[in-house]
Scaffold this motif. Structure first.
Motif, PDB file in Angstrom:
ATOM      1  N   UNK A  64       1.092  -1.288   0.260  1.00 30.19           N
ATOM      2  CA  UNK A  64      -0.532   0.388  -0.038  1.00 30.19           C
ATOM      3  C   UNK A  64       0.930   1.033   0.156  1.00 30.19           C
ATOM      4  N   UNK A  65       0.951   1.883  -1.251  1.00 29.82           N
ATOM      5  CA  UNK A  65       1.361   3.604  -1.269  1.00 29.82           C
ATOM      6  C   UNK A  65       0.755   4.374  -0.848  1.00 29.82           C
ATOM      7  N   UNK A  66       1.084   5.602  -0.257  1.00 33.42           N
ATOM      8  CA  UNK A  66       0.909   7.167  -0.316  1.00 33.42           C
ATOM      9  C   UNK A  66      -0.544   7.688  -1.105  1.00 33.42           C
ATOM     10  N   UNK A  67      -0.585   7.260  -2.460  1.00 31.62           N
ATOM     11  CA  UNK A  67      -1.757   7.592  -3.123  1.00 31.62           C
ATOM     12  C   UNK A  67      -2.303   6.744  -3.255  1.00 31.62           C
ATOM     13  N   UNK A  68      -4.377   6.827  -1.889  1.00 32.06           N
ATOM     14  CA  UNK A  68      -4.728   6.136  -2.873  1.00 32.06           C
ATOM     15  C   UNK A  68      -6.284   6.247  -3.092  1.00 32.06           C
ATOM     16  N   UNK A  69      -5.851   7.394  -4.025  1.00 32.46           N
ATOM     17  CA  UNK A  69      -6.642   7.755  -4.863  1.00 32.46           C
ATOM     18  C   UNK A  69      -7.527   9.304  -5.136  1.00 32.46           C
ATOM     19  N   UNK A  70      -8.505   9.497  -6.198  1.00 31.78           N
ATOM     20  CA  UNK A  70      -8.575  10.564  -6.960  1.00 31.78           C
ATOM     21  C   UNK A  70     -10.012  10.635  -6.616  1.00 31.78           C
ATOM     22  N   UNK A  71     -10.536  11.575  -7.239  1.00 36.10           N
ATOM     23  CA  UNK A  71     -12.138  11.647  -6.982  1.00 36.10           C
ATOM     24  C   UNK A  71     -12.467  11.817  -8.264  1.00 36.10           C
ATOM     25  N   UNK A  72     -11.953  12.352  -9.299  1.00 38.49           N
ATOM     26  CA  UNK A  72     -12.325  12.164 -10.709  1.00 38.49           C
ATOM     27  C   UNK A  72     -13.349  12.840 -11.541  1.00 38.49           C
ATOM     28  N   UNK A  73     -13.995  14.228  -9.867  1.00 40.67           N
ATOM     29  CA  UNK A  73     -14.491  14.750 -10.569  1.00 40.67           C
ATOM     30  C   UNK A  73     -14.163  16.717 -10.245  1.00 40.67           C
ATOM     31  N   UNK A  74     -12.860  17.059  -9.346  1.00 43.38           N
ATOM     32  CA  UNK A  74     -12.419  17.756  -9.733  1.00 43.38           C
ATOM     33  C   UNK A  74     -11.798  18.456 -11.174  1.00 43.38           C
ATOM     34  N   UNK A  75     -11.515  19.901 -11.082  1.00 43.38           N
ATOM     35  CA  UNK A  75     -10.875  20.305 -11.789  1.00 43.38           C
ATOM     36  C   UNK A  75      -9.468  19.862 -12.469  1.00 43.38           C
ATOM     37  N   UNK A  76      -8.405  19.815 -11.427  1.00 40.92           N
ATOM     38  CA  UNK A  76      -7.108  18.882 -12.033  1.00 40.92           C
ATOM     39  C   UNK A  76      -6.860  17.491 -12.115  1.00 40.92           C
ATOM     40  N   UNK A  77      -8.051  16.577 -11.776  1.00 42.02           N
ATOM     41  CA  UNK A  77      -8.495  15.275 -12.480  1.00 42.02           C
ATOM     42  C   UNK A  77      -9.410  15.550 -13.180  1.00 42.02           C
ATOM     43  N   UNK A  78     -10.443  16.417 -14.150  1.00 41.77           N
ATOM     44  CA  UNK A  78     -10.642  16.025 -14.763  1.00 41.77           C
ATOM     45  C   UNK A  78      -9.416  17.063 -16.419  1.00 41.77           C
ATOM     46  N   UNK A  79      -8.009  17.723 -15.817  1.00 45.60           N
ATOM     47  CA  UNK A  79      -7.410  17.719 -16.577  1.00 45.60           C
ATOM     48  C   UNK A  79      -6.295  16.713 -16.705  1.00 45.60           C
ATOM     49  N   UNK A  80      -6.230  15.757 -15.842  1.00 48.46           N
ATOM     50  CA  UNK A  80      -5.664  14.468 -15.769  1.00 48.46           C
ATOM     51  C   UNK A  80      -4.165  14.601 -14.428  1.00 48.46           C
TER      52      UNK A  80
END
Length: 133
Positions: A82-98
């Motif tokens: 298990x690492x540091x990054x555990x997921x993203x929302x996929x709907x905020x501006x940074x997520x929509x920009x990849x």
């Protein structure tokens, strides 16, 4: 189970007894074999965790102890990390920009969810993970 937590922002690390958490939908329960020490653990101690008490530790290695509903790709007994990054929302501006690492709601093991300074830790098996404490 035993866990090392930081009870409040700026507080000391303390050894406590907690109930073993149960995996929810899309989660696995991992029996911790080892957990590294990293600067983000000092961040949890220093007040940058999303809530307290918080169990630090994101460099986790262990074995799947139990699987939650919806989990088909992991099985009891499998070795995992298990690492540091555990997921993203996929709907905020940074997520929509990849730019998932800059997600405004990102899940971070040991900072926004409990980490591996414990006998057991919950881990998401897919994104977005189910919110946990």
């Amino acid at each position: 189970m035993r866990a090392v937590q930081v009870a409040t922002a700026g507080g000391d690390f303390e050894l406590v007894e907690r109930e073993v958490p149960q995996p929810g939908h899309w989660q696995v329960l991992v029996r911790v074999a080892a957990c590294g020490i990293c600067h983000s653990d000092a961040m949890a101690k220093g007040g940058l965790a999303s809530a307290y008490p918080r169990v630090p530790g994101h460099e986790v290695a262990g074995t799947v102890e139990a699987v939650g509903t919806g989990v088909s790709q992991w099985a009891v007994g499998q070795r995992v990390g298990i690492g540091w990054f555990g997921g993203a929302c996929f709907v905020c501006t940074p997520c929509r920009e990849g730019d998932f690492i800059s997600c405004v709601q990102r899940w971070v093991t040991g900072l926004t969810r409990d980490g591996g300074y414990a006998d057991y830790v919950l881990a998401p098996t897919r994104w977005p993970p189910c919110p946990t404490s």
